[in-house]
Design a protein around this motif. Sequence first.
Motif, mmCIF file in Angstrom:
data_model
loop_
_atom_site.group_PDB
_atom_site.id
_atom_site.type_symbol
_atom_site.label_atom_id
_atom_site.label_comp_id
_atom_site.label_asym_id
_atom_site.label_seq_id
_atom_site.Cartn_x
_atom_site.Cartn_y
_atom_site.Cartn_z
ATOM 1 N N ALA A 1 0.830 -1.203 0.000
ATOM 2 C CA ALA A 1 0.000 0.000 0.000
ATOM 3 C C ALA A 1 0.867 1.257 0.000
ATOM 4 O O ALA A 1 2.001 1.248 0.506
ATOM 5 N N PRO A 2 0.351 2.348 -0.567
ATOM 6 C CA PRO A 2 1.078 3.616 -0.496
ATOM 7 C C PRO A 2 1.406 3.969 0.955
ATOM 8 O O PRO A 2 0.598 3.757 1.854
ATOM 9 N N VAL B 1 6.712 3.714 -0.948
ATOM 10 C CA VAL B 1 5.694 3.461 -1.962
ATOM 11 C C VAL B 1 4.769 4.663 -2.085
ATOM 12 O O VAL B 1 4.136 5.086 -1.108
ATOM 13 N N GLY C 1 2.351 4.852 -4.650
ATOM 14 C CA GLY C 1 1.094 4.472 -5.284
ATOM 15 C C GLY C 1 1.136 4.822 -6.760
ATOM 16 O O GLY C 1 2.046 5.529 -7.236
ATOM 17 N N GLY C 2 0.152 4.330 -7.508
ATOM 18 C CA GLY C 2 0.116 4.629 -8.936
ATOM 19 C C GLY C 2 1.290 4.050 -9.688
ATOM 20 O O GLY C 2 1.702 4.595 -10.725
#
Length: 205
Positions: free
Chosen positions: A67-68, A83, A85-86
């Motif tokens: 997870a972000p 992290v 995301g995307g």
Amino acid sequence: MQLKTIVLAVGLMATTALTGCSTIGFSYSTASYNSVVDAGYVIPAVPRSKIPPQYLRQQVNYDGSEAPGTIIVDTGAKYLYYVLGGGKAMRYGIGVGKQGFEWHGTARVAMKREWPTWTPPREMIQRQPKLAEFRDGMDPGITNPLGARALYLFNKGGDTGYRLHGTPEWWSIGKAMSSGCIRLMNQDIMDLYNRAEVGAKVIVR
């Protein structure tokens, strides 16, 4: 000439296809490592030209499932990933524990401190008796081993004793020199500190 052009185009397409299969893609670093004044302390500039380019802070492609906000520490490659995301992550070069001091596992960021006090563990003082003068803590500062920032790692058993922290020893990045903690250049730990939240999951591989 036309045949050469076609061959070149095919070669580029093949390279692109191979790159697309990679978990991590590289990007050029534009991170600043200039001198910074922070809380009254002057952090010296880091000579970018002397840092292997892969260890400079940079945004990279990342196709992991975390997870972000998750922090991934790859001790073998000497990278730390935050992290985003995307399909993206911010990657930092790190220094890791020397032989006999390595560790792996999962923890969480329990505390964050700016210009932390460093207190050497009892075991470290036993190995290096001269550190006994700091048994009650070394004041914050440029020469403090924890540098400008520290993230304190806890697990189910409590304080792991390990930290993600800054270091004035930029030449140690990419090497195994610490007593187990993960060190980043001061400019990089300040960037990570601003991104990471208390409670963030940390995975050390």
